[in-house]
Design a protein around this motif. Sequence first.
Motif, PDB file in Angstrom:
ATOM      1  N   SER A  33       0.840  -1.075   0.040  1.00 18.92           N
ATOM      2  CA  SER A  33      -0.111   0.235   0.081  1.00 18.92           C
ATOM      3  C   SER A  33       0.947   1.385   0.206  1.00 18.92           C
ATOM      4  CB  SER A  33      -0.910   0.003   1.498  1.00 18.92           C
ATOM      5  OG  SER A  33      -0.322  -0.109   2.385  1.00 18.92           O
ATOM      6  N   ARG A  34       0.241   2.246  -0.274  1.00 22.29           N
ATOM      7  CA  ARG A  34       1.018   3.558  -0.135  1.00 22.29           C
ATOM      8  C   ARG A  34       1.730   3.932   0.944  1.00 22.29           C
ATOM      9  NH1 ARG A  34       0.658   9.136   0.477  1.00 22.29           N
ATOM     10  NH2 ARG A  34       1.625  10.403  -1.241  1.00 22.29           N
ATOM     11  N   ALA A  35       0.877   3.747   2.224  1.00 21.05           N
ATOM     12  CA  ALA A  35       1.619   4.073   3.552  1.00 21.05           C
ATOM     13  C   ALA A  35       2.707   3.050   3.777  1.00 21.05           C
ATOM     14  CB  ALA A  35       0.331   3.967   4.525  1.00 21.05           C
ATOM     15  N   SER A  36       2.397   1.776   3.349  1.00 14.09           N
ATOM     16  CA  SER A  36       3.614   0.932   3.730  1.00 14.09           C
ATOM     17  C   SER A  36       4.791   1.066   2.709  1.00 14.09           C
ATOM     18  CB  SER A  36       3.073  -0.717   3.594  1.00 14.09           C
ATOM     19  OG  SER A  36       2.104  -1.016   4.360  1.00 14.09           O
ATOM     20  N   VAL A  41      10.333   3.007   2.475  1.00  9.75           N
ATOM     21  CA  VAL A  41      11.287   4.122   1.920  1.00  9.75           C
ATOM     22  C   VAL A  41      12.186   4.650   2.949  1.00  9.75           C
ATOM     23  CG1 VAL A  41      11.936   5.834   0.379  1.00  9.75           C
ATOM     24  CG2 VAL A  41      10.320   3.974  -0.294  1.00  9.75           C
ATOM     25  N   VAL A  42      11.440   5.453   4.003  1.00 13.80           N
ATOM     26  CA  VAL A  42      11.962   6.118   5.163  1.00 13.80           C
ATOM     27  C   VAL A  42      12.972   5.086   5.752  1.00 13.80           C
ATOM     28  CG1 VAL A  42      11.464   6.913   7.398  1.00 13.80           C
ATOM     29  CG2 VAL A  42      10.258   7.412   5.511  1.00 13.80           C
ATOM     30  N   ASP A  43      12.605   3.599   6.077  1.00 20.94           N
ATOM     31  CA  ASP A  43      13.890   2.887   6.537  1.00 20.94           C
ATOM     32  C   ASP A  43      15.008   2.423   5.579  1.00 20.94           C
ATOM     33  OD1 ASP A  43      11.776   2.228   8.457  1.00 20.94           O
ATOM     34  OD2 ASP A  43      11.101   0.532   7.723  1.00 20.94           O
ATOM     35  N   TRP A  44      14.689   2.612   4.313  1.00 21.56           N
ATOM     36  CA  TRP A  44      15.759   2.434   3.481  1.00 21.56           C
ATOM     37  C   TRP A  44      16.665   3.719   3.579  1.00 21.56           C
ATOM     38  CZ3 TRP A  44      12.769   1.208  -1.949  1.00 21.56           C
ATOM     39  CH2 TRP A  44      12.315   0.017  -1.591  1.00 21.56           C
ATOM     40  N   SER A  48      21.549   3.328   9.383  1.00 21.34           N
ATOM     41  CA  SER A  48      21.851   1.917   9.288  1.00 21.34           C
ATOM     42  C   SER A  48      21.742   0.983   8.104  1.00 21.34           C
ATOM     43  CB  SER A  48      21.117   1.059  10.629  1.00 21.34           C
ATOM     44  OG  SER A  48      19.763   1.282  10.215  1.00 21.34           O
ATOM     45  N   ASN A  49      20.990   1.428   7.094  1.00 20.14           N
ATOM     46  CA  ASN A  49      20.771   0.907   5.805  1.00 20.14           C
ATOM     47  C   ASN A  49      21.633   1.536   4.698  1.00 20.14           C
ATOM     48  OD1 ASN A  49      19.019  -1.202   7.163  1.00 20.14           O
ATOM     49  ND2 ASN A  49      17.402   0.210   6.812  1.00 20.14           N
ATOM     50  N   GLN A  50      22.337   2.513   4.779  1.00 16.89           N
ATOM     51  CA  GLN A  50      23.253   3.056   3.802  1.00 16.89           C
ATOM     52  C   GLN A  50      24.302   2.332   2.944  1.00 16.89           C
ATOM     53  OE1 GLN A  50      21.969   6.056   2.137  1.00 16.89           O
ATOM     54  NE2 GLN A  50      20.320   5.364   3.648  1.00 16.89           N
ATOM     55  N   THR A  51      24.619   1.109   3.724  1.00 15.23           N
ATOM     56  CA  THR A  51      25.516   0.414   2.956  1.00 15.23           C
ATOM     57  C   THR A  51      24.865  -0.444   1.930  1.00 15.23           C
ATOM     58  OG1 THR A  51      25.343  -1.364   5.037  1.00 15.23           O
ATOM     59  CG2 THR A  51      27.068   0.383   4.797  1.00 15.23           C
ATOM     60  N   ASP A  86       7.194  14.613   3.515  1.00 17.67           N
ATOM     61  CA  ASP A  86       6.024  15.411   3.031  1.00 17.67           C
ATOM     62  C   ASP A  86       5.279  14.607   2.500  1.00 17.67           C
ATOM     63  OD1 ASP A  86       7.376  17.604   4.369  1.00 17.67           O
ATOM     64  OD2 ASP A  86       8.309  18.141   2.182  1.00 17.67           O
ATOM     65  N   MET A  87       5.671  13.535   1.478  1.00 16.84           N
ATOM     66  CA  MET A  87       4.814  12.658   0.901  1.00 16.84           C
ATOM     67  C   MET A  87       3.895  11.604   1.697  1.00 16.84           C
ATOM     68  SD  MET A  87       7.204  11.195  -2.491  1.00 16.84           S
ATOM     69  CE  MET A  87       6.098  10.431  -3.016  1.00 16.84           C
ATOM     70  N   GLN A  88       4.264  11.649   2.973  1.00 19.53           N
ATOM     71  CA  GLN A  88       3.610  10.889   3.939  1.00 19.53           C
ATOM     72  C   GLN A  88       2.442  11.648   4.622  1.00 19.53           C
ATOM     73  OE1 GLN A  88       6.905   9.358   6.521  1.00 19.53           O
ATOM     74  NE2 GLN A  88       6.101   7.427   6.249  1.00 19.53           N
ATOM     75  N   ALA A  89       2.742  12.749   4.709  1.00 12.65           N
ATOM     76  CA  ALA A  89       1.671  13.735   5.323  1.00 12.65           C
ATOM     77  C   ALA A  89       0.868  14.252   4.109  1.00 12.65           C
ATOM     78  CB  ALA A  89       2.414  15.254   5.818  1.00 12.65           C
ATOM     79  N   ALA A  90       0.959  14.230   2.912  1.00 13.65           N
ATOM     80  CA  ALA A  90       0.134  14.571   1.777  1.00 13.65           C
ATOM     81  C   ALA A  90      -0.618  13.286   1.198  1.00 13.65           C
ATOM     82  CB  ALA A  90       1.004  15.393   0.850  1.00 13.65           C
TER      83      ALA A  90
END
Length: 520
Positions: A33-36, A41-44, A48-51, A86-90
């Motif tokens: 879903s859009r929210a998930s 993407v925020v977790d990406w 800790s996930n930048q590598t 901002d995309m999460q809030a909109a």
Amino acid sequence: MARLSVPTTARLPSSLRVDASTSAVTKVLNRLSRASLLSLVVDWLGESNQTLCPPLLRRDKEDDDDVDEFYPLAQSLEELRELYADMQAAKGSKREVVDRIVEGDWRMGLSLYQLAMADMRYLYDHPGSLKWIAYRIQQLKSPLNEAEADGAEKPDKETLAIPRFHPSTFLQNLQAEVLPDVKAHYNFDRPEGMPLWLLRIFILDSPYNTTLAVSNRTGDRATTSFDASRTLYIAFPDASPHIYISKSQSTGPAAPGESRSLHSLIVDGIPKALSRPRERYTLNKTNLSTKNLSGLLHIRGAGRTNAAGGGWGIYSELKPTDSPLNPILPTPPLSEDSSSEPMIDNRPVSRTHKRALGPEESRRERAIKRAKMAAQARFGSSAKVDDRKGMERLDIMIEDPFPNTPGVSAPQNEAEAGEAEELERSQSSKSKGRRSGLELEFEQVRDLAEIAGEGSREGTWKPNVRLTFQGSHVFAGIRQLVEAGVINGGRMPGWMTGEEGVSIGAVRDGRIRGHKGSGL
């Protein structure tokens, strides 16, 4: 000069990138879903996930050629995090988020670790999307002499030993059991609120562990081996002698029997990966399969409800110092219900109104009270609609002989009984065509009974009776029928309360075949 890629037995690295334009990648993202998807993407973008999940950023000294693009690159991670916040809030569409990922910030491709996180997120959002099969881990007996060493290996049913599980060691041993022309990517995760480790196995038919494994260019057209990839999940509950294996899922059309052969390969490799020198294990099927992972943990987990289902669950709720053998037993919930006020049409009945009741309403009141007391005694604290431990299907085959009821004609001799059974089998095979997994399970149970000498009884006739209960929570529905008086709770067999802990079984002499139907 391009790197030299040679076949290897190593597993696929988590940093290996897959082309973002691959249909399998967009399929994985579009399932969320859009929210998930935005939360993923925020977790990406976390530190800790930048590598393993780095996005494509625009350098300061680089020419601003991408300014005119529909999705211009960001200059820093902070700017990109603010953009997705901002995309999460909109409000917006999911297609916008997917296009932003595929054609914008991750246009150079997504890593296998990102795809694993997306699959895990979908599994957490849809817990009933996979069907799990429970297996019991049993230690094999050590041969004492040469005769036992040459014979078939037998499990040691008396030992309570559980193999020690270490994720990295287990993956190394499991990779050694996988075929060399197959490459797999492994990802461990710990679901929130569940005492288990979840292993995702992503398998590709390729001898390489480089970019050649995920893409293969032929002329001007790019094809990918993702079309033949399969995904399998294995759950390891904490301190439990059981594991749960899901059915393999394919992103594209798979050959007939390919998923079954992959499943058998994993089932054969898991006990070898758990074994150690002079400590070998095997997996035995428990005839329990369901889509509810919480229900599996309740029935085949580390708790005390493994052998205390149905009304016996009251003893699993006792303190460790208590025992059913004590002269003073705990007060069961049945006595609490018996002292409660009677109910008619879900309303309490006062004493003055109780005196004004007629004989018909009084009998109805007593019948409702007896039915609720019977349901409480047979089911205990289990089989509640809102307990989230439901089983969606129960298949039972009755192997008891038909009773000698007056007026009912049975086959006169063994020849007629054999002819009737043979005719019934031929008709069922012609009408159903390809045999299902349920048919194979029942035939296996029947063959074992014939080998053990339990299937032959002189002068008896056993009709082919099979029962299938299906719904969101089978045993909760049966409990409601008992409370409503539709089913007699006093004469109901024990396997209808869920105390056997199986989803498929054969009933003989009123009981599920085997000790409590599960081989405990």
